[in-house]
Enzyme design. Structure first.
Site, PDB file in Angstrom:
ATOM      1  N   ARG A   1      -2.041   0.226  -7.140  1.00 14.62           N
ATOM      2  CA  ARG A   1      -1.709  -1.056  -6.504  1.00 14.62           C
ATOM      3  C   ARG A   1      -1.340  -2.074  -7.580  1.00 14.62           C
ATOM      4  O   ARG A   1      -0.418  -2.858  -7.420  1.00 14.62           O
ATOM      5  CB  ARG A   1      -2.896  -1.579  -5.673  1.00 14.62           C
ATOM      6  CG  ARG A   1      -3.259  -0.736  -4.462  1.00 14.62           C
ATOM      7  CD  ARG A   1      -2.200  -0.759  -3.379  1.00 14.62           C
ATOM      8  NE  ARG A   1      -1.862  -2.096  -2.954  1.00 14.62           N
ATOM      9  CZ  ARG A   1      -2.585  -2.823  -2.100  1.00 14.62           C
ATOM     10  NH1 ARG A   1      -3.663  -2.320  -1.532  1.00 14.62           N
ATOM     11  NH2 ARG A   1      -2.202  -4.060  -1.760  1.00 14.62           N
TER      12      ARG A   1
ATOM     13  N   ASP B   1      -7.314   6.223   7.080  1.00 12.65           N
ATOM     14  CA  ASP B   1      -7.665   4.805   6.932  1.00 12.65           C
ATOM     15  C   ASP B   1      -8.785   4.539   7.944  1.00 12.65           C
ATOM     16  O   ASP B   1      -9.096   5.392   8.793  1.00 12.65           O
ATOM     17  CB  ASP B   1      -6.414   3.940   7.227  1.00 12.65           C
ATOM     18  CG  ASP B   1      -6.660   2.440   7.056  1.00 12.65           C
ATOM     19  OD1 ASP B   1      -7.671   2.059   6.427  1.00 12.65           O
ATOM     20  OD2 ASP B   1      -5.836   1.644   7.562  1.00 12.65           O
TER      21      ASP B   1
ATOM     22  N   GLN C   1       0.833  -1.196   0.000  1.00 16.01           N
ATOM     23  CA  GLN C   1       0.000   0.000   0.000  1.00 16.01           C
ATOM     24  C   GLN C   1       0.871   1.251   0.000  1.00 16.01           C
ATOM     25  O   GLN C   1       0.651   2.183  -0.780  1.00 16.01           O
ATOM     26  CB  GLN C   1      -0.910  -0.014   1.243  1.00 16.01           C
ATOM     27  CG  GLN C   1      -1.883   1.147   1.296  1.00 16.01           C
ATOM     28  CD  GLN C   1      -2.909   1.088   0.171  1.00 16.01           C
ATOM     29  OE1 GLN C   1      -3.545   0.080  -0.035  1.00 16.01           O
ATOM     30  NE2 GLN C   1      -3.052   2.170  -0.576  1.00 16.01           N
TER      31      GLN C   1
HETATM   32  N1   CP Z   1      -6.087  -1.284   0.428  1.00 14.56           N
HETATM   33  C1   CP Z   1      -6.146  -2.626   0.412  1.00 14.56           C
HETATM   34  O1   CP Z   1      -5.204  -3.335   0.755  1.00 14.56           O
HETATM   35  O2   CP Z   1      -7.327  -3.110  -0.046  1.00 14.56           O
HETATM   36  P1   CP Z   1      -7.837  -4.611   0.152  1.00 14.56           P
HETATM   37  O3   CP Z   1      -7.938  -4.843   1.619  1.00 14.56           O
HETATM   38  O4   CP Z   1      -9.178  -4.652  -0.531  1.00 14.56           O
HETATM   39  O5   CP Z   1      -6.866  -5.556  -0.481  1.00 14.56           O
HETATM   40  N1  NVA Z   2      -5.831  -0.860   8.357  1.00 13.53           N
HETATM   41  C1  NVA Z   2      -6.689  -1.645   7.484  1.00 13.53           C
HETATM   42  C2  NVA Z   2      -6.173  -1.605   6.094  1.00 13.53           C
HETATM   43  C3  NVA Z   2      -7.016  -2.341   5.080  1.00 13.53           C
HETATM   44  C4  NVA Z   2      -6.443  -2.266   3.707  1.00 13.53           C
HETATM   45  C5  NVA Z   2      -6.767  -3.057   8.010  1.00 13.53           C
HETATM   46  O1  NVA Z   2      -5.740  -3.617   8.412  1.00 13.53           O
HETATM   47  O2  NVA Z   2      -7.870  -3.617   8.014  1.00 13.53           O
END
Ligand code: CP
Ligand code: NVA
Length: 323
Positions: free
Chosen positions: A303, A235, A143
């Site tokens: 990504r 996030d 990410q």
């Molecule tokens: N941002 C991200 O990692 O998305 P996913 O959890 O959908 O893979």
């Molecule tokens: N912080 C979040 C990111 C998801 C892409 C998690 O770990 O669920």
């Protein structure tokens, strides 16, 4: 074959955490991802990796990570296999050492999305093929790679740019922190008490910042953090695996939402970022997520491009190591 892969990337074996990646390697990988994206968009990208297989282990849900890796393998000429850990049962059904050895004997790469970070570390220790962390509770390096690529595409450089992270000091925040400091950016985090970065992390961030000309700051005032920011990032307040705390977290993160009011405190040229999935109306409002300052969907697309570039580098290095 692939002789245009920069020399600085030729030592990369695994991709587990931004913290572990040398600053030069990271910067080169960001530039290489941008270059490959452009070649791909111009129809100049050639699939060179027929017959190569990526094994993807998921202990948690995913859209972008799974799709990005699977599409990337197809575009490289290879294939990806999805292994839901409900079926594999790492540590429950089978020891991690045996899983790593068996996958290494059949596949060319491993990508794992896990709860405990130690599991990707162990996979890499017992695997003879490259291992990529597709998110652990501690880090989300893929990410951060796509995010830094997106910021560089937008502003033309990373050095000196300021990223304001509003919210939980989680896996995404930690990887961004390390990525920003390694690329000479200014990183400020606004998190409520109880959800701040741990002190060891702060100390190592400060040491890293001193070396790279980057800067690091913390506050509990989102409006203060976004002042002069080039990118405003958030996030979810409740990450995967923390669902039991969701109610308490919603209360504790009150005031830490990215909304139109907060964006008034930022400069008009600031971009809005989110790794997705987003909880619209919680950490970010829909008008901001869908608004003209948002580059969230460019981030999501990147990504794919950055992961394809990463896989190409890892496949190349693994093939060279066998020669
Ligand atoms: N941002 C991200 O990692 O998305 P996913 O959890 O959908 O893979
Ligand atoms: N912080 C979040 C990111 C998801 C892409 C998690 O770990 O669920």
């Amino acid at each position: 074959m692939n002789s245009d892969i920069p020399q600085a990337l030729r030592s990369l074996k695994h991709f587990l955490a931004i913290r572990d990646v040398d600053a030069d390697v990271l910067k080169t990988l960001i530039d290489f991802s941008i270059r490959r994206k452009s070649e791909f968009k111009q129809g100049k990208f050639k699939p060179m990796w027929q017959g190569k297989v990526l094994a993807m282990i998921f202990q948690k849900a995913s859209l972008r990570t799974r799709l990005g890796f699977e599409a990337a393998m197809v575009q490289l000429g290879g294939h990806a296999v999805n292994l839901d850990d409900q079926q594999v049962g790492i540590t429950r059904r089978e020891d991690v050492r045996d899983v790593a050895r068996v996958i290494s004997s059949m596949c060319d790469l491993i990508m794992a999305r896990v709860f405990g970070h130690q599991l990707v570390v162990e996979l890499s220790a017992f695997s003879s093929v490259p291992v990529v962390n597709g998110l652990s509770d501690w880090a989300h390096p893929c990410q951060a790679l796509a995010d830094l690529m997106t910021i560089k595409e937008r502003f033309g450089e990373l050095h000196g740019r300021k990223l304001a992270y509003i919210g939980d000091a989680n896996n995404v925040a930690r990887s961004l922190l390390n990525g920003c400091l390694k690329t000479g950016m200014r990183f400020v985090i606004a998190a409520p008490e109880g959800y701040r970065l741990d002190r060891g992390q702060v100390e190592s961030a400060q040491m890293m910042a001193a070396k790279s000309g980057a800067s690091f700051a913390e506050t509990n005032q989102p409006a203060e953090a976004v002042k002069d920011a080039d990118a405003v990032y958030t996030d979810v307040w409740t990450s995967m695996g923390q669902e039991a705390e969701a109610e308490q977290r919603a209360e504790d993160f009150t005031g830490f939402q990215i909304n139109a009011e907060l964006m008034k405190a930022a400069q008009p040229t600031a971009v809005v970022m989110h790794c997705l999935p987003a909880h619209r109306g919680d950490e970010i409002t829909s008008d901001v997520l869908d608004g003209s300052q948002s580059i969230v969907f460019q981030q999501a697309e990147n990504r794919l491009h950055s992961q394809r570039a990463l896989l190409e580098v890892l496949l190349t290095n693994a093939a060279d190591a066998k020669r």
